[in-house]
Design a protein around this motif. Structure first.
Motif, PDB file in Angstrom:
ATOM      1  N   HIS A  49       1.586  -2.315  11.907  1.00  0.00           N
ATOM      2  CA  HIS A  49       0.505  -3.100  11.303  1.00  0.00           C
ATOM      3  C   HIS A  49      -0.690  -2.203  11.016  1.00  0.00           C
ATOM      4  O   HIS A  49      -1.015  -1.314  11.800  1.00  0.00           O
ATOM      5  CB  HIS A  49       0.072  -4.235  12.233  1.00  0.00           C
ATOM      6  N   PHE A  50      -1.342  -2.456   9.898  1.00  0.00           N
ATOM      7  CA  PHE A  50      -2.582  -1.772   9.542  1.00  0.00           C
ATOM      8  C   PHE A  50      -3.712  -2.792   9.538  1.00  0.00           C
ATOM      9  O   PHE A  50      -3.569  -3.896   8.989  1.00  0.00           O
ATOM     10  CB  PHE A  50      -2.477  -1.140   8.149  1.00  0.00           C
ATOM     11  N   VAL A  51      -4.826  -2.425  10.162  1.00  0.00           N
ATOM     12  CA  VAL A  51      -6.035  -3.255  10.163  1.00  0.00           C
ATOM     13  C   VAL A  51      -7.173  -2.336   9.748  1.00  0.00           C
ATOM     14  O   VAL A  51      -7.714  -1.594  10.568  1.00  0.00           O
ATOM     15  CB  VAL A  51      -6.299  -3.890  11.541  1.00  0.00           C
ATOM     16  N   LEU A  58      -2.327   5.463   3.788  1.00  0.00           N
ATOM     17  CA  LEU A  58      -0.920   5.163   4.072  1.00  0.00           C
ATOM     18  C   LEU A  58      -0.070   6.430   4.037  1.00  0.00           C
ATOM     19  O   LEU A  58       0.867   6.583   4.833  1.00  0.00           O
ATOM     20  CB  LEU A  58      -0.396   4.132   3.072  1.00  0.00           C
ATOM     21  N   SER A  59      -0.396   7.344   3.151  1.00  0.00           N
ATOM     22  CA  SER A  59       0.323   8.613   3.084  1.00  0.00           C
ATOM     23  C   SER A  59       0.083   9.455   4.333  1.00  0.00           C
ATOM     24  O   SER A  59       1.015  10.051   4.889  1.00  0.00           O
ATOM     25  CB  SER A  59      -0.105   9.411   1.846  1.00  0.00           C
ATOM     26  N   LEU A  60      -1.174   9.515   4.777  1.00  0.00           N
ATOM     27  CA  LEU A  60      -1.536  10.320   5.945  1.00  0.00           C
ATOM     28  C   LEU A  60      -0.822   9.858   7.210  1.00  0.00           C
ATOM     29  O   LEU A  60      -0.525  10.669   8.098  1.00  0.00           O
ATOM     30  CB  LEU A  60      -3.046  10.258   6.172  1.00  0.00           C
ATOM     31  N   THR A  61      -0.543   8.564   7.289  1.00  0.00           N
ATOM     32  CA  THR A  61       0.041   8.002   8.511  1.00  0.00           C
ATOM     33  C   THR A  61       1.512   7.638   8.364  1.00  0.00           C
ATOM     34  O   THR A  61       2.104   7.094   9.299  1.00  0.00           O
ATOM     35  CB  THR A  61      -0.753   6.748   8.931  1.00  0.00           C
ATOM     36  N   GLU A  62       2.097   7.960   7.236  1.00  0.00           N
ATOM     37  CA  GLU A  62       3.470   7.516   6.944  1.00  0.00           C
ATOM     38  C   GLU A  62       4.467   7.967   8.007  1.00  0.00           C
ATOM     39  O   GLU A  62       5.410   7.234   8.345  1.00  0.00           O
ATOM     40  CB  GLU A  62       3.901   8.032   5.566  1.00  0.00           C
ATOM     41  N   HIS A  63       4.282   9.172   8.563  1.00  0.00           N
ATOM     42  CA  HIS A  63       5.228   9.709   9.551  1.00  0.00           C
ATOM     43  C   HIS A  63       5.187   8.962  10.878  1.00  0.00           C
ATOM     44  O   HIS A  63       6.077   9.125  11.718  1.00  0.00           O
ATOM     45  CB  HIS A  63       4.946  11.191   9.795  1.00  0.00           C
ATOM     46  N   ARG A  79       3.467  -6.388   2.824  1.00  0.00           N
ATOM     47  CA  ARG A  79       2.589  -7.564   2.904  1.00  0.00           C
ATOM     48  C   ARG A  79       1.142  -7.091   3.037  1.00  0.00           C
ATOM     49  O   ARG A  79       0.803  -6.357   3.972  1.00  0.00           O
ATOM     50  CB  ARG A  79       2.977  -8.437   4.102  1.00  0.00           C
ATOM     51  N   PHE A  80       0.313  -7.501   2.104  1.00  0.00           N
ATOM     52  CA  PHE A  80      -1.099  -7.123   2.090  1.00  0.00           C
ATOM     53  C   PHE A  80      -1.963  -8.379   2.066  1.00  0.00           C
ATOM     54  O   PHE A  80      -1.650  -9.341   1.373  1.00  0.00           O
ATOM     55  CB  PHE A  80      -1.426  -6.282   0.848  1.00  0.00           C
ATOM     56  N   GLU A  81      -3.073  -8.331   2.786  1.00  0.00           N
ATOM     57  CA  GLU A  81      -4.027  -9.433   2.752  1.00  0.00           C
ATOM     58  C   GLU A  81      -5.433  -8.881   2.975  1.00  0.00           C
ATOM     59  O   GLU A  81      -5.643  -8.054   3.874  1.00  0.00           O
ATOM     60  CB  GLU A  81      -3.711 -10.458   3.842  1.00  0.00           C
ATOM     61  N   ALA A  93      -2.154  -5.164   6.613  1.00  0.00           N
ATOM     62  CA  ALA A  93      -0.922  -4.762   5.930  1.00  0.00           C
ATOM     63  C   ALA A  93       0.194  -4.568   6.946  1.00  0.00           C
ATOM     64  O   ALA A  93      -0.035  -4.109   8.068  1.00  0.00           O
ATOM     65  CB  ALA A  93      -1.151  -3.465   5.144  1.00  0.00           C
ATOM     66  N   SER A  94       1.406  -4.929   6.547  1.00  0.00           N
ATOM     67  CA  SER A  94       2.583  -4.725   7.405  1.00  0.00           C
ATOM     68  C   SER A  94       3.823  -4.680   6.516  1.00  0.00           C
ATOM     69  O   SER A  94       3.778  -5.039   5.339  1.00  0.00           O
ATOM     70  CB  SER A  94       2.697  -5.840   8.443  1.00  0.00           C
ATOM     71  N   GLY A  95       4.921  -4.223   7.102  1.00  0.00           N
ATOM     72  CA  GLY A  95       6.152  -4.092   6.325  1.00  0.00           C
ATOM     73  C   GLY A  95       5.994  -3.104   5.181  1.00  0.00           C
ATOM     74  O   GLY A  95       6.592  -3.279   4.116  1.00  0.00           O
ATOM     75  N   ILE A  96       5.215  -2.053   5.411  1.00  0.00           N
ATOM     76  CA  ILE A  96       4.851  -1.134   4.332  1.00  0.00           C
ATOM     77  C   ILE A  96       5.880  -0.021   4.165  1.00  0.00           C
ATOM     78  O   ILE A  96       6.318   0.594   5.136  1.00  0.00           O
ATOM     79  CB  ILE A  96       3.457  -0.520   4.612  1.00  0.00           C
ATOM     80  N   LYS A  97       6.249   0.227   2.931  1.00  0.00           N
ATOM     81  CA  LYS A  97       7.079   1.379   2.598  1.00  0.00           C
ATOM     82  C   LYS A  97       6.796   1.796   1.173  1.00  0.00           C
ATOM     83  O   LYS A  97       6.250   1.035   0.368  1.00  0.00           O
ATOM     84  CB  LYS A  97       8.558   1.061   2.773  1.00  0.00           C
TER      85      LYS A  97
END
Length: 205
Positions: free
Chosen positions: A156-158, A144-149, A179-181, A196-200
């Motif tokens: 969405h993350f899959v 998540l840190s690597l892709t934050e920008h 949101r994580f599942e 995952a979505s809505g990540i901050k």
């Protein structure tokens, strides 16, 4: 492979598409003799361990126009499989030159007009996707840190994860909220797909 794919995706998969996947399989096995892309022990179960394993990611995000980004694509898993099966754009990011060259050759040979290969680190990518994936790149928090920008609350993350998925997720939740599942992998009883979505970052407005 075709019946398995169609059952997984719950739609028809053309013979041409399956032929492209078979061609990719042959190219990858051949290239594996020159550079270590996949474990040789998995070749006998290639369709399940690699093709179906990658294709299942599409069942967890159904947007036909979604722009996928595959971080650290390596052998093209899941990026090449996604680009073969998904009508939207797929960007493969690979920092190692030989692997990026192989991916470009595959894209050309398979005429995957919706696929783009970047020979760079993900930190250097500027075109934001709608869906991000990556196989065996980093733990959840670091990924998540690597892709934050490249992300906002709509991203969405899959992410395919192994047996430590729940442990990685709990550690990530100390830094990230959203949101994580975790959903079971169809190819490995000990593996999961993290949605995952809505990540901050926690504390970030």
């Amino acid at each position: 492979m075709q019946p398995d794919l169609e059952a997984l995706l719950q739609r028809d998969v053309s013979r041409e598409t399956c032929e492209k996947l078979e061609a990719y399989k042959a190219l990858l096995i051949e290239e594996n003799e020159r550079q270590n892309l996949i474990s040789k022990a998995t070749i006998d179960e290639f369709d399940q361990r690699h093709l179906i394993d990658s294709a299942q990611l599409l069942t967890n995000h159904a947007d036909p126009a979604g722009k996928w980004l595959d971080v650290g694509s390596g052998a093209g898993l899941p990026g090449i499989v996604l680009a073969t099966l998904h009508p939207g754009s797929v960007t493969l990011v690979e920092p190692r030159r030989l692997r990026a060259e192989f991916l470009r050759r595959v894209v050309d040979d398979l005429t995957l007009s919706n696929a783009t290969v970047h020979h760079k680190k993900v930190e250097q990518v500027t075109d934001a996707p709608t869906v991000i994936t990556g196989r065996a790149v980093a733990n959840v928090s670091k990924f998540l840190s690597l892709t934050e920008h490249l992300t906002d609350l709509s991203t969405h993350f899959v992410l395919p994860k192994g047996r430590k998925a729940a442990e990685e997720l709990e550690a990530a939740k100390k830094v990230w909220q959203g949101r994580f599942e975790l959903v079971p992998s169809v190819t490995d009883a000990e593996a999961s797909i993290l949605l995952a979505s809505g990540i901050k970052r926690r504390g970030k407005r």
